[in-house]
Design a protein around this motif. Structure first.
Motif, PDB file in Angstrom:
ATOM      1  N   GLU A  24     -19.266   4.066   1.917  1.00 47.03           N
ATOM      2  CA  GLU A  24     -19.361   3.147   0.785  1.00 47.03           C
ATOM      3  C   GLU A  24     -18.760   3.731  -0.488  1.00 47.03           C
ATOM      4  N   ALA A  25     -18.914   5.029  -0.664  1.00 48.29           N
ATOM      5  CA  ALA A  25     -18.321   5.674  -1.843  1.00 48.29           C
ATOM      6  C   ALA A  25     -16.802   5.589  -1.788  1.00 48.29           C
ATOM      7  N   GLY A  26     -16.251   5.724  -0.594  1.00 48.58           N
ATOM      8  CA  GLY A  26     -14.812   5.618  -0.437  1.00 48.58           C
ATOM      9  C   GLY A  26     -14.303   4.231  -0.775  1.00 48.58           C
ATOM     10  N   TRP A  27     -15.001   3.210  -0.311  1.00 49.82           N
ATOM     11  CA  TRP A  27     -14.601   1.841  -0.613  1.00 49.82           C
ATOM     12  C   TRP A  27     -14.709   1.543  -2.108  1.00 49.82           C
ATOM     13  N   SER A  28     -15.552   2.262  -2.812  1.00 54.27           N
ATOM     14  CA  SER A  28     -15.742   2.054  -4.246  1.00 54.27           C
ATOM     15  C   SER A  28     -14.797   2.893  -5.095  1.00 54.27           C
ATOM     16  N   ARG A  29     -13.939   3.664  -4.454  1.00 52.93           N
ATOM     17  CA  ARG A  29     -13.024   4.528  -5.205  1.00 52.93           C
ATOM     18  C   ARG A  29     -12.006   3.683  -5.972  1.00 52.93           C
ATOM     19  N   ASP A  30     -11.751   4.073  -7.226  1.00 53.32           N
ATOM     20  CA  ASP A  30     -10.778   3.361  -8.051  1.00 53.32           C
ATOM     21  C   ASP A  30      -9.366   3.572  -7.524  1.00 53.32           C
ATOM     22  N   THR A  31      -8.531   2.535  -7.678  1.00 54.28           N
ATOM     23  CA  THR A  31      -7.119   2.618  -7.321  1.00 54.28           C
ATOM     24  C   THR A  31      -6.289   2.530  -8.596  1.00 54.28           C
ATOM     25  N   PRO A  32      -4.969   2.734  -8.515  1.00 51.46           N
ATOM     26  CA  PRO A  32      -4.146   2.655  -9.728  1.00 51.46           C
ATOM     27  C   PRO A  32      -4.177   1.296 -10.412  1.00 51.46           C
ATOM     28  N   ALA A  33      -4.536   0.235  -9.699  1.00 51.91           N
ATOM     29  CA  ALA A  33      -4.638  -1.091 -10.320  1.00 51.91           C
ATOM     30  C   ALA A  33      -5.911  -1.154 -11.152  1.00 51.91           C
ATOM     31  N   ALA A  34      -5.763  -1.376 -12.425  1.00 52.97           N
ATOM     32  CA  ALA A  34      -6.902  -1.329 -13.347  1.00 52.97           C
ATOM     33  C   ALA A  34      -8.029  -2.251 -12.907  1.00 52.97           C
ATOM     34  N   GLY A  35      -9.226  -1.687 -12.755  1.00 54.99           N
ATOM     35  CA  GLY A  35     -10.391  -2.469 -12.398  1.00 54.99           C
ATOM     36  C   GLY A  35     -10.540  -2.758 -10.923  1.00 54.99           C
ATOM     37  N   TRP A  36      -9.605  -2.279 -10.116  1.00 57.23           N
ATOM     38  CA  TRP A  36      -9.644  -2.555  -8.685  1.00 57.23           C
ATOM     39  C   TRP A  36      -9.993  -1.302  -7.896  1.00 57.23           C
ATOM     40  N   THR A  37     -11.018  -1.418  -7.074  1.00 58.23           N
ATOM     41  CA  THR A  37     -11.364  -0.364  -6.126  1.00 58.23           C
ATOM     42  C   THR A  37     -10.620  -0.619  -4.823  1.00 58.23           C
ATOM     43  N   ILE A  38     -10.820   0.275  -3.864  1.00 57.31           N
ATOM     44  CA  ILE A  38     -10.241   0.043  -2.541  1.00 57.31           C
ATOM     45  C   ILE A  38     -10.784  -1.259  -1.955  1.00 57.31           C
ATOM     46  N   ALA A  39     -12.061  -1.539  -2.183  1.00 61.73           N
ATOM     47  CA  ALA A  39     -12.633  -2.803  -1.697  1.00 61.73           C
ATOM     48  C   ALA A  39     -11.913  -4.004  -2.304  1.00 61.73           C
ATOM     49  N   HIS A  40     -11.570  -3.940  -3.586  1.00 59.27           N
ATOM     50  CA  HIS A  40     -10.820  -5.027  -4.220  1.00 59.27           C
ATOM     51  C   HIS A  40      -9.461  -5.218  -3.543  1.00 59.27           C
ATOM     52  N   GLN A  41      -8.811  -4.110  -3.225  1.00 61.85           N
ATOM     53  CA  GLN A  41      -7.493  -4.193  -2.597  1.00 61.85           C
ATOM     54  C   GLN A  41      -7.564  -4.921  -1.254  1.00 61.85           C
ATOM     55  N   ILE A  42      -8.529  -4.547  -0.431  1.00 59.26           N
ATOM     56  CA  ILE A  42      -8.653  -5.175   0.883  1.00 59.26           C
ATOM     57  C   ILE A  42      -9.133  -6.608   0.756  1.00 59.26           C
ATOM     58  N   ALA A  43     -10.025  -6.870  -0.198  1.00 60.87           N
ATOM     59  CA  ALA A  43     -10.485  -8.242  -0.422  1.00 60.87           C
ATOM     60  C   ALA A  43      -9.324  -9.139  -0.850  1.00 60.87           C
ATOM     61  N   HIS A  44      -8.441  -8.599  -1.672  1.00 56.34           N
ATOM     62  CA  HIS A  44      -7.275  -9.370  -2.101  1.00 56.34           C
ATOM     63  C   HIS A  44      -6.390  -9.713  -0.904  1.00 56.34           C
ATOM     64  N   LEU A  45      -6.152  -8.748  -0.039  1.00 55.22           N
ATOM     65  CA  LEU A  45      -5.331  -9.012   1.138  1.00 55.22           C
ATOM     66  C   LEU A  45      -6.000 -10.031   2.050  1.00 55.22           C
ATOM     67  N   ALA A  46      -7.302  -9.915   2.215  1.00 55.85           N
ATOM     68  CA  ALA A  46      -8.022 -10.875   3.059  1.00 55.85           C
ATOM     69  C   ALA A  46      -7.894 -12.287   2.495  1.00 55.85           C
ATOM     70  N   TRP A  47      -8.070 -12.407   1.179  1.00 51.74           N
ATOM     71  CA  TRP A  47      -7.975 -13.723   0.550  1.00 51.74           C
ATOM     72  C   TRP A  47      -6.570 -14.299   0.658  1.00 51.74           C
ATOM     73  N   THR A  48      -5.551 -13.497   0.389  1.00 51.01           N
ATOM     74  CA  THR A  48      -4.190 -14.021   0.440  1.00 51.01           C
ATOM     75  C   THR A  48      -3.790 -14.383   1.869  1.00 51.01           C
ATOM     76  N   ASP A  49      -4.266 -13.649   2.858  1.00 53.21           N
ATOM     77  CA  ASP A  49      -4.012 -14.050   4.248  1.00 53.21           C
ATOM     78  C   ASP A  49      -4.657 -15.400   4.537  1.00 53.21           C
ATOM     79  N   GLU A  50      -5.854 -15.591   4.010  1.00 51.31           N
ATOM     80  CA  GLU A  50      -6.562 -16.856   4.243  1.00 51.31           C
ATOM     81  C   GLU A  50      -5.862 -18.034   3.574  1.00 51.31           C
ATOM     82  N   VAL A  51      -5.394 -17.847   2.342  1.00 51.89           N
ATOM     83  CA  VAL A  51      -4.715 -18.967   1.686  1.00 51.89           C
ATOM     84  C   VAL A  51      -3.327 -19.186   2.276  1.00 51.89           C
TER      85      VAL A  51
END
Length: 268
Positions: A24-51
């Motif tokens: 869980e700590a790994g998924w919460s790690r910040d990425t270079p995209a401001a305000g986005w963790t690793i979880a945000h990155q994967i959630a974004h990909l999941a959402w864009t695949d769905e749309v």
């Protein structure tokens, strides 16, 4: 078409391998995209695949999502990413895995000649697969940077670089700049040492670009560096790219993805 979809799934698998074992700590790690963790990155990909799946199978439902996005064009992607990032990591990972497989199946079934709606211009199923490949690679770079790992480049970069070339005029338009009248000469070195060319003196008729010389501007360097720049994951000065003429200016705002121009605040 099948090859492009397969490349998209292969890129997903490579990124999956980076995140599947994270706690869980790994998924919460910040990425270079401001305000986005690793979880945000994967959630974004999941959402864009769905749309994207909606665009391929239920255009009217995609249009409903588009209407919502238009109410907050700079923040909609952030909102959807934040919504998805709140799920438990195992649930989020399962969502992404299911969604990308459904999308791959749908894209293979789109009749030739059909254009799919999107947040940018409509596109063919193959172009959609290429765009999804590009986005997985780009967000995968954010994840890799967050984890401090170096990804091994593959020849899947060819499609990403091609998309970078083909979206040159789009980048000028969204930045309210006059579009150059001729293509640039671009010569990139593939991960395997081959040369990939667009708009060079030797021509690239297969890519639909007229042969042009370096007087119109040229870019040379590695395909990986070029992909990093056109996906806005690196600044030109942080790569080994060499650019001349107007091409050097273009690389400062090149943008391969749909959305507002560089610096406007939205995630790609």
């Amino acid at each position: 078409m099948s090859d492009t979809v397969a490349a998209f799934l292969d890129e997903c698998s490579d990124l999956d391998a980076l995140v599947a074992g994270l706690d869980e700590a790994g998924w919460s790690r910040d990425t270079p995209a401001a305000g986005w963790t690793i979880a945000h990155q994967i959630a974004h990909l999941a959402w864009t695949d769905e749309v994207a799946h909606l665009a391929a199978t239920a255009p009217e439902q995609f249009d409903a999502e588009l209407q919502v996005a238009m109410r907050d064009p700079f923040g909609h992607a952030d909102t959807r990413a934040a919504e998805g990032a709140g799920a438990p990591p195992a649930e989020l990972l399962a969502r992404w895995r299911t969604g990308r497989e459904r999308l791959a199946t749908a894209l293979r079934e789109v009749p030739e000649g059909i254009k799919l709606p999107w947040f940018g211009p409509p596109m063919s199923a193959r172009s959609m697969a290429t765009a999804r490949l590009m986005e997985v690679w780009a967000h995968g770079q954010d994840v890799a940077d967050a984890l401090g790992v170096r990804r091994e480049p593959t020849d899947r970069l060819r499609d990403i670089c091609h998309l970078g070339v083909r979206t040159r005029d789009f980048a000028y338009v969204i930045n309210d700049l006059p579009v150059p009248s001729a293509p640039f000469a671009i010569r990139l070195t593939s991960p395997g040492g081959e040369e990939w060319e667009w708009g060079t003196l030797r021509g690239s008729a297969a890519d639909g670009l007229a042969p042009q010389g370096p007087d119109h501007g040229a870019v040379t360097g590695s395909a990986e560096d070029f992909a990093l720049v056109v996906t806005q994951r690196r600044e030109v000065g942080d790569t080994g790219l060499v650019a001349t003429g107007e091409a050097a200016h273009w690389l400062t705002f090149a943008q391969v993805f749909a959305g507002p121009p560089k610096g406007a605040g939205a995630q790609a």
